[in-house]
Design an enzyme around this catalytic site. Structure first.
Site, PDB file in Angstrom:
ATOM      1  N   ASP A 641     -17.444  24.765  42.407  1.00 12.91           N
ATOM      2  CA  ASP A 641     -16.664  25.700  41.589  1.00 12.91           C
ATOM      3  C   ASP A 641     -17.446  26.995  41.456  1.00 12.91           C
ATOM      4  O   ASP A 641     -18.669  27.012  41.613  1.00 12.91           O
ATOM      5  CB  ASP A 641     -16.360  25.104  40.208  1.00 12.91           C
ATOM      6  CG  ASP A 641     -15.199  25.812  39.511  1.00 12.91           C
ATOM      7  OD1 ASP A 641     -14.618  26.735  40.116  1.00 12.91           O
ATOM      8  OD2 ASP A 641     -14.868  25.445  38.373  1.00 12.91           O
ATOM      9  N   GLU A 679     -23.493  36.441  51.302  1.00 13.88           N
ATOM     10  CA  GLU A 679     -22.416  35.516  51.630  1.00 13.88           C
ATOM     11  C   GLU A 679     -22.567  34.252  50.790  1.00 13.88           C
ATOM     12  O   GLU A 679     -23.611  33.602  50.818  1.00 13.88           O
ATOM     13  CB  GLU A 679     -22.461  35.142  53.126  1.00 13.88           C
ATOM     14  CG  GLU A 679     -22.334  36.331  54.065  1.00 13.88           C
ATOM     15  CD  GLU A 679     -20.923  36.884  54.110  1.00 13.88           C
ATOM     16  OE1 GLU A 679     -20.148  36.619  53.183  1.00 13.88           O
ATOM     17  OE2 GLU A 679     -20.590  37.592  55.073  1.00 13.88           O
ATOM     18  N   ASP A 711     -13.011  23.831  44.196  1.00 14.67           N
ATOM     19  CA  ASP A 711     -12.325  24.532  43.107  1.00 14.67           C
ATOM     20  C   ASP A 711     -12.753  26.000  43.139  1.00 14.67           C
ATOM     21  O   ASP A 711     -13.612  26.385  43.913  1.00 14.67           O
ATOM     22  CB  ASP A 711     -12.694  23.868  41.773  1.00 14.67           C
ATOM     23  CG  ASP A 711     -11.641  24.066  40.707  1.00 14.67           C
ATOM     24  OD1 ASP A 711     -10.812  24.977  40.851  1.00 14.67           O
ATOM     25  OD2 ASP A 711     -11.650  23.311  39.714  1.00 14.67           O
ATOM     26  N   HIS A 845     -18.286  23.218  37.503  1.00 14.75           N
ATOM     27  CA  HIS A 845     -17.854  24.287  36.591  1.00 14.75           C
ATOM     28  C   HIS A 845     -18.859  24.456  35.454  1.00 14.75           C
ATOM     29  O   HIS A 845     -19.266  25.575  35.121  1.00 14.75           O
ATOM     30  CB  HIS A 845     -16.470  23.965  36.034  1.00 14.75           C
ATOM     31  CG  HIS A 845     -16.083  24.821  34.863  1.00 14.75           C
ATOM     32  ND1 HIS A 845     -15.698  26.140  35.003  1.00 14.75           N
ATOM     33  CD2 HIS A 845     -16.057  24.554  33.535  1.00 14.75           C
ATOM     34  CE1 HIS A 845     -15.453  26.654  33.799  1.00 14.75           C
ATOM     35  NE2 HIS A 845     -15.661  25.717  32.902  1.00 14.75           N
TER      36      HIS A 845
END
Length: 870
Positions: A641, A679, A711, A845
Site C-alpha cells: 500500500d 522509481e 493496494d 497501510h
C-alpha cells in the site's frame, strides 16, 4: 447562443495571464494584525455571475505596491507520488479514470471461458446500477477540435465552439477536445473563427477522426458526456468528478458545517450490458473561510509560531471558491503577497487582485493585508503554461474534516445522520435522481434527441455468501456470528497461539500520570495470565512532560534485553509521539506502545482497554494471536500500500508486508521511502528480494507461489501497473536464481468504489452479510475481477471491496482465489473481527502511514519480523 455561453465566450484564456511563474511579491510586515479589523465577510453565492474563462486567478508577474520591498520567493515544491511514475504524458487526453482499454483477462488462460465461482449459498441482491435500455442506432461522428492560439480552460473552449451552433447543430456532445455529432459535416477539416471577450480572434479547427458504429466502445465516452450534461441541466454543480445540489444544503449549525447532497455517476460496459452506476455523494463544507480559520489560529498559538502553524494546518487541504464552485488544493502560503499586489493580464495591462475579483466575480475583498494561497496546476499534459493559481483566503471556504473534527464523537455522530444512509434511504436518494430525470422535459428531450433511455428500476441479480471461517487459537476452535463478523467475546480468556513474555520492559510516565501508569500495570497483571503471557513488573521511569525528557529517559534506560517500551502520554500531541516513534523505530530499534492517559480514565472500560493493549504489545514483540485454516501450501502472500507524505511534499512511502510462515501468523515488513524523481518499483523489488531471503531462513525452501495484493492504486493507473510494475516483479524473481520459477498472481485491491449491494429481505433492503461474493453482472468482461463484502457495519451501507486479478500464472480456480482473499480478511491482529481488505494490505497501510506521518525515513530492519507499527 445562450447567455451563459456568451458569458463564457467573453472569458479570457487563463494560460495567457500567467506567462511566467512568480517573479516577485509584495512584502507584508504583519499579515494578520494583533487586533483583527472588524472585517465583515461578504455573502458569497454560488456562481450566478459571470463565469470566468479559467481556474481562479493564475499567478503572473506581480508588481509591488509603493514602499514595499521586492524579493524572489523560492520555487514551490509540491508532492509527487506514485502518479509521477505511473501516468504517461497523455497530451491533450484527459486521464481515463475507468481504465478502459486495459484487457488483462485475455492473457489469463484458465478464466477465458468462465471467471465465476460456485461455492456458497445463493442470495438475492439489488445494486445501484441501471441498464441502458436503448441507444443510438445510427453512426456517430467523432471530431477533434483544435484551437490556435491554444485555449486551456474547457469552459472557454466550449463557449468559443458553440458560437458556431448553426454549423454543428443543437444536438452535440463536447468534452473540451472531442466533439460527437449525429451528422457529418461537409468537409473533413473545417476551420472557423471565434472571438473572446477581449476581442482576440481564435481559429478553431474541427477535424473528423472517426465514424463510430452504435456498438463502438468509444460511444461509452459519449454516453458519459451526455449524462453529465443532463446533471448540469438539473442545476447540479460539478465539483471534482461529482455533481452536487447547492440549492438543497443540509445545515449542521452546532458544528458550523454544511453538507451539499449530490451524486456520482459513470456509464460503462459490464458483463451483460452497458449500465449506469449512480451513488449518493456528500460534500462537507465548513461555514468558515480560510481567513476566519487563520484568525482563530492566530489567537491559539504564539506569534512566532503562527506562520508554521498555518502551514501545518492548511497546506494539503482542499478549499472551495463559491464564486465559481471550484475546488483547489492549497500547496503553499505566500506571506509576502497580499490582495493589493498586481499581476499582468494577457493584454499586457496590470490589475490588482482586489480589482480582478471585483470585476470578474463581483467579490469585495475587505482585509487588504491577508497573505495569498498558492495552488499548483496539476495537469502535466498538453500545452499548459506554467503558473500557480493565486487564491484569496477570504474567498476560500474550507472543505472536509480536520483530524480534530474526526476525533469529535458528537460531531461525527451528527454528520453521520445525513451522510451514512442505510440501504432503504440510499435507494430512495438514488431513485430521486431517476425521478428528476424522468420529470424534467428538457432532460427527456435531450435523451430522445440522442435515442438514449435507461431502465427506471435498480438491477437485481443473485450473489453468493461463502461459508464463515473457524478461528483457531492455541488448540481451540471458535465459531463466531457471521452477521457481526466479530469474535472478541468468543475468544475472551483463551490462550494465544504464541504469547511473548514481558520479563524486561519499561513503563515511562510523567508525575501527573503516576496513578494512570499504575492502573495500567495492575490491569495488565489481571488480563495477561489468561492469554498465556508471563509478565514481570515493569521498570517504572518518571520523566518531565517534555519531549526531550522522554527521549533522555529512553536513552538512559533501554538495554539490549528490553522487550518493549510503554509510554503513557498526557495528550495526543503529535510532535512528542513522532519523536518517540522516530527514536524507537530507527535509532534504537525496540518495539513501543504509546498510550494516552485519558483512554485509561474510565473504570468501566479500563479492563477492555488493557486487554487490547496487551494483545497489541504481544504482536509488536513478535507474538501470534489466532489463525484460520489456509489449505494452500508453499505460498507467500504479499500486501503493498502507498502513502503520500503531503507535509514534506517530497516523499511517497510504500509499505511492503509478506507472510513468513504457512499459517500466515508471522509477517516480514519493510517500507520504501521514495524521494522525488525516484522509481517506486525499484524499492519494491528490493523489498521482494529481502522478503524471499527471510522466507528461506524461516522455511529452508523458497515459496512455489507468490500472491501479491496491490493496494494504493489510483483510478487510471492500471495500465502502468500491468505494463511496468508486473514485469519488474517477474525480473526480480528471475534474479533470485535461474532455476527458481514460482507462480505469480497480482491482484489490485480497490476500496474506493461507488458500487453498493443491498440484500432483499421480506420486502425490505438491508446490508448483505459478510462473505458475500459478486462475480457476475456488475464486473467488467475484459477483467478477471470480483467483489467481496467482508466486513459488517452498524450504520449506513456496507461498502464492498473490488479485486482485479491482473496477472495470474498460479491457475487457481476463481473459487479458491475468492476464498483465500476472504480468509485473509480475518487475519488482522489489531481487530478481533473481519476487516475490509486482506490483512497484509492493512498491515502495509499501517506501516506506510506510521512512516509517512511520524518517522519520514525507513525504519530499522531489525524490527522487520514484528508488527511494531500496529
Amino acid at each position: 447562443m445562450t447567455g451563459r455561453a456568451r458569458a463564457r465566450s467573453r472569458g479570457r484564456p487563463p494560460g495567457q495571464e500567467a506567462a511566467v511563474p512568480a517573479v516577485g511579491a509584495a512584502s507584508v510586515h504583519q499579515a494578520l494584525p494583533v487586533q483583527p479589523p472588524g472585517h465583515h465577510q461578504p455573502r458569497v453565492h454560488p456562481s450566478l455571475l459571470e463565469e470566468p474563462g479559467g481556474r481562479g486567478c493564475q499567478r503572473a508577474p506581480q508588481s509591488v505596491p509603493q514602499g514595499q520591498s521586492e524579493r524572489r520567493p523560492e520555487g514551490l515544491q509540491i508532492s509527487v507520488g506514485f502518479q509521477e511514475l505511473s501516468l504517461a504524458d497523455r497530451g491533450r487526453r484527459r486521464r481515463d479514470f475507468n481504465d478502459l482499454g486495459v484487457n488483462t483477462r485475455q492473457a489469463i488462460e484458465h478464466v477465458q471461458e468462465s471467471k465465476t465461482g460456485t461455492s456458497g449459498v445463493m442470495i438475492k441482491l439489488t445494486t445501484n446500477y441501471f441498464r441502458l435500455t436503448s441507444r443510438p442506432q445510427w453512426a456517430l461522428y467523432q471530431y477533434h477540435v483544435g484551437y490556435s492560439p491554444e485555449m486551456e480552460a474547457r469552459r472557454l473552449r466550449s463557449a468559443l465552439l458553440f458560437q458556431h451552433e448553426e454549423l454543428i447543430g443543437k444536438t452535440h456532445a463536447f468534452d473540451g477536445s472531442v466533439l460527437f455529432l449525429p451528422k457529418k459535416l461537409v468537409n473533413k477539416v473545417t476551420e472557423v473563427f471565434s472571438r473572446t471577450r477581449n476581442g482576440e480572434d481564435v481559429k478553431i479547427t474541427i477535424t473528423l477522426t472517426n465514424e463510430l458504429p452504435p456498438s463502438s466502445p468509444t460511444c461509452l465516452q459519449f454516453y458519459n458526456i451526455i449524462f453529465r450534461r443532463l446533471l448540469k441541466m438539473l442545476n447540479l454543480q460539478q465539483i471534482g468528478r461529482n455533481y452536487y445540489n447547492p440549492n438543497d444544503p443540509i445545515s449542521i449549525p452546532n458544528h458550523r458545517l454544511m453538507v451539499w447532497p449530490g451524486f456520482t455517476s459513470s456509464i460503462l460496459q459490464y458483463e451483460e450490458s452497458i449500465m449506469l452506476c449512480v451513488d449518493v455523494s456528500h460534500k462537507v463544507l465548513r461555514s468558515e473561510t480560510v481567513l476566519d480559520f487563520m484568525y482563530s489560529l492566530y489567537y491559539q498559538v504564539e506569534e512566532q509560531r503562527f506562520r508554521d502553524a498555518c502551514a501545518k494546518e492548511l497546506i494539503g487541504l482542499i478549499v472551495l471558491t463559491k464564486y465559481n464552485n471550484k475546488t483547489y488544493r492549497v500547496d503553499d502560503i505566500d506571506w509576502d503577497a497580499n490582495p493589493q499586489c498586481t499581476f499582468r493580464k494577457s493584454d499586457g495591462s496590470e490589475i490588482s487582485y482586489i480589482d480582478y475579483y471585483k470585476r470578474q466575480y463581483n467579490q469585495e475583498i475587505t482585509d487588504l493585508n491577508q497573505p495569498v494561497l498558492i495552488s499548483q496546476c496539476r495537469r502535466k499534459g498538453g500545452n499548459m503554461i506554467p503558473g500557480p493559481v493565486v487564491l484569496i483566503p477570504e474567498l476560500c471556504f474550507l472543505t472536509g474534516l480536520t483530524e480534530k473534527m474526526r476525533n469529535d464523537f458528537n460531531m461525527m455522530k451528527d454528520l453521520a445522520v445525513h451522510t451514512r444512509l442505510p440501504p432503504e434511504q440510499r435507494q430512495r436518494e438514488i431513485g430521486r435522481l431517476v425521478e428528476y430525470i424522468r420529470k424534467d422535459d428538457n432532460v427527456q428531450k435531450e435523451l430522445q434527441d440522442w435515442g438514449l433511455s435507461f431502465d427506471s428500476h435498480l438491477l437485481s441479480f443473485t450473489g453468493r455468501v461463502v461459508q464463515g471461517e473457524k478461528i483457531l487459537q492455541s488448540g481451540n476452535v471458535f465459531d463466531y456470528n457471521p452477521q457481526f463478523g466479530d469474535w472478541s467475546k468468543e475468544t475472551r480468556g483463551a490462550p494465544l497461539i504464541c504469547p511473548k513474555p514481558l520479563d524486561n520492559w519499561l513503563l515511562i510516565y510523567t508525575r501527573r500520570n503516576y496513578d494512570t501508569a499504575n492502573i495500567l500495570l495492575q490491569n495488565l497483571f489481571k488480563v495477561t495470565p489468561a492469554m498465556g503471557i508471563k509478565m514481570n513488573k515493569a521498570t517504572m521511569i518518571e520523566v518531565d512532560d517534555r519531549t526531550e525528557a522522554y527521549l533522555r529517559g529512553l536513552q538512559q534506560s533501554i538495554t539490549s534485553d528490553t522487550n518493549i517500551v510503554v509510554c503513557v502520554l498526557s495528550s495526543t500531541r503529535k510532535d512528542k509521539y513522532d519523536a518517540i516513534k522516530k527514536y524507537l523505530c530507527t535509532d534504537c530499534p525496540v518495539p513501543s506502545q504509546c498510550v494516552v492517559a485519558r483512554t485509561l480514565s474510565k473504570p468501566q472500560t479500563v479492563m477492555a482497554v488493557a486487554t487490547k493493549i496487551a494483545l497489541q504489545m504481544n504482536c509488536k514483540m513478535g507474538g501470534e494471536l489466532w489463525s484460520v485454516e489456509i489449505p494452500l501450501k508453499q505460498v507467500m502472500i504479499v500486501g503493498i500500500d502507498c502513502y503520500h507524505d503531503t507535509l514534506t511534499g517530497k516523499q511517497s512511502i510504500a509499505g511492503f508486508v509478506s507472510s513468513l510462515n504457512q499459517t500466515m501468523t508471522r509477517w516480514f515488513s519493510r517500507c520504501v521511502v521514495q524521494s522525488r524523481g525516484q522509481e517506486l518499483v525499484d524499492g519494491l523489488k528490493a523489498c521482494l528480494q529481502t522478503a524471499l531471503r527471510d522466507w528461506f531462513k524461516w522455511n529452508k525452501y523458497l515459496p512455489s507461489r507468490i500472491i501479491v495484493y496491490r493496494d494504493g492504486v489510483g483510478d487510471g493507473q492500471l495500465y502502468t501497473l500491468v505494463n511496468y510494475e508486473v514485469p519488474q516483479f517477474l525480473d526480480c524473481l528471475k534474479s533470485i536464481g535461474k532455476d527458481y520459477n514460482p507462480r505469480l498472481t497480482v491482484i489490485v485491491v480497490k476500496k474506493r468504489v461507488n458500487t453498493r449491494f443491498f440484500a432483499e429481505s421480506v420486502g425490505a433492503l438491508k446490508n448483505p452479510p459478510p462473505g458475500t461474493v459478486v462475480d457476475v453482472e456488475v464486473t467488467r468482461p475484459e477483467w478477471y475481477d470480483f467483489y467481496i463484502v467482508s466486513q459488517a457495519v452498524r450504520n449506513g451501507c456496507v461498502a464492498p471491496t473490488h479485486y482485479n486479478v491482473i496477472y495470474d500464472t498460479s491457475k487457481l480456480k476463481p473459487d479458491h482465489i475468492q476464498r483465500l482473499t476472504y480468509k485473509l480478511c480475518h487475519m488482522y491482529y489489531n481487530w478481533s473481527g473481519v476487516i475490509r481488505v486482506p490483512a497484509p494490505c492493512q498491515y502495509a497501510h499501517k506501516l506506510a502511514f506510521l512512516v509517512g506521518q511520524s518517522i519520514h525515513r525507513e525504519p530499522n530492519l531489525l524490527l522487520s519480523d514484528r508488527l511494531y507499527y500496529l
